[in-house]
Design an enzyme around this catalytic site. Sequence first.
Site: not given
Ligand code: NAP
Length: 282
Positions: A68, A104
């Site tokens: 992205k 998004d």
């Molecule tokens: P990303 O860029 O990899 O970010 C992941 C985030 O989750 C970071 O803030 C990370 O914290 C945190 N995290 C991961 N494991 C954790 C844990 N065990 N305890 C606390 N914090 C934790 O991923 P992303 O794209 O932002 O996605 C994040 C979530 O949003 C996912 O569940 C994804 O499925 C969802 N999402 C949904 C949509 C939708 O359309 N509904 C769209 C995009 C994403 P750190 O920085 O400390 O690693």
Amino acid sequence: MTSASTKICCLIGDPVEHSFSPLIHNAGYQALGINYIYVPFRVKDIKGAIEGIRGLGIRGASITLPHKASAIKYIDKVDPLVKEIGAVNTIANDGGVLSGFNTDCGAAIKALEEVTTLEGKRAVLIGSGGAASAIAVGLKKKGVKLVVLNRTEDKARKLARKVNAEDSGGLKKLPLVTSADILINATSVGMWPKTDQSIIPQNLLHNNLTVFDTVYNPKETRFLAEARERGCAIVYGYKMLLYQAAMQFELFTGHQAPLAAMESALTQALEGGRDATHSDRR
Ligand code: NAP
């Protein structure tokens, strides 16, 4: 039946095997009876893939993890929102000119606004990755007073500085939720298969909160189930997934997205318990 006149749209990411996007987009094409097809591509070489969009005349692409941010530099025209968020999730190809968008952000705000007003509200956003960045930018544009919390505190502070949020930092600040109106989980905590986890202790949830979980598999996470028990208004992550796809659909086809058909395909798959292997399954 595909033919030389079939317009091709695609998902570019890695992994993509378990994505719901082909299901949602193809359900939309089928509902309207338009000659489009949507296919997932597992891509390591993002530069080559974007050249491929031009070379093959692919009409539109959804961009997902891990591309992205890195895809932005290969696109011809970039929407200001993409620059602000630092992530592109949509590329439309108009005669070889590639334009990048971020759906998004608008999708998350639309899902939230179906349940609550935003102007002047206090929100706690947990997470600092791609989803959190898109949501943070959208909330600030709507005049929300925002706090960003994250497991890795430095990332929370960086995102907070970018969007001018206040009081941000690590998860030890979670008790700030007690004085908030909106609480958002934009981490992957609670996602299948670790569905017994929640980002926040239930005792911090109160019935003046609107609670939004970006996690969409399972449809109702532990976090949302506990929030519902405490009397919170809830916003499902699948709504954001649906709306970001619908906005892409409209960019790619020029037709209004048939939301009911797209939603029905998605919720049936979610309720059928399809497995997940990655944090972002679009
Ligand atoms: P990303 O860029 O990899 O970010 C992941 C985030 O989750 C970071 O803030 C990370 O914290 C945190 N995290 C991961 N494991 C954790 C844990 N065990 N305890 C606390 N914090 C934790 O991923 P992303 O794209 O932002 O996605 C994040 C979530 O949003 C996912 O569940 C994804 O499925 C969802 N999402 C949904 C949509 C939708 O359309 N509904 C769209 C995009 C994403 P750190 O920085 O400390 O690693």
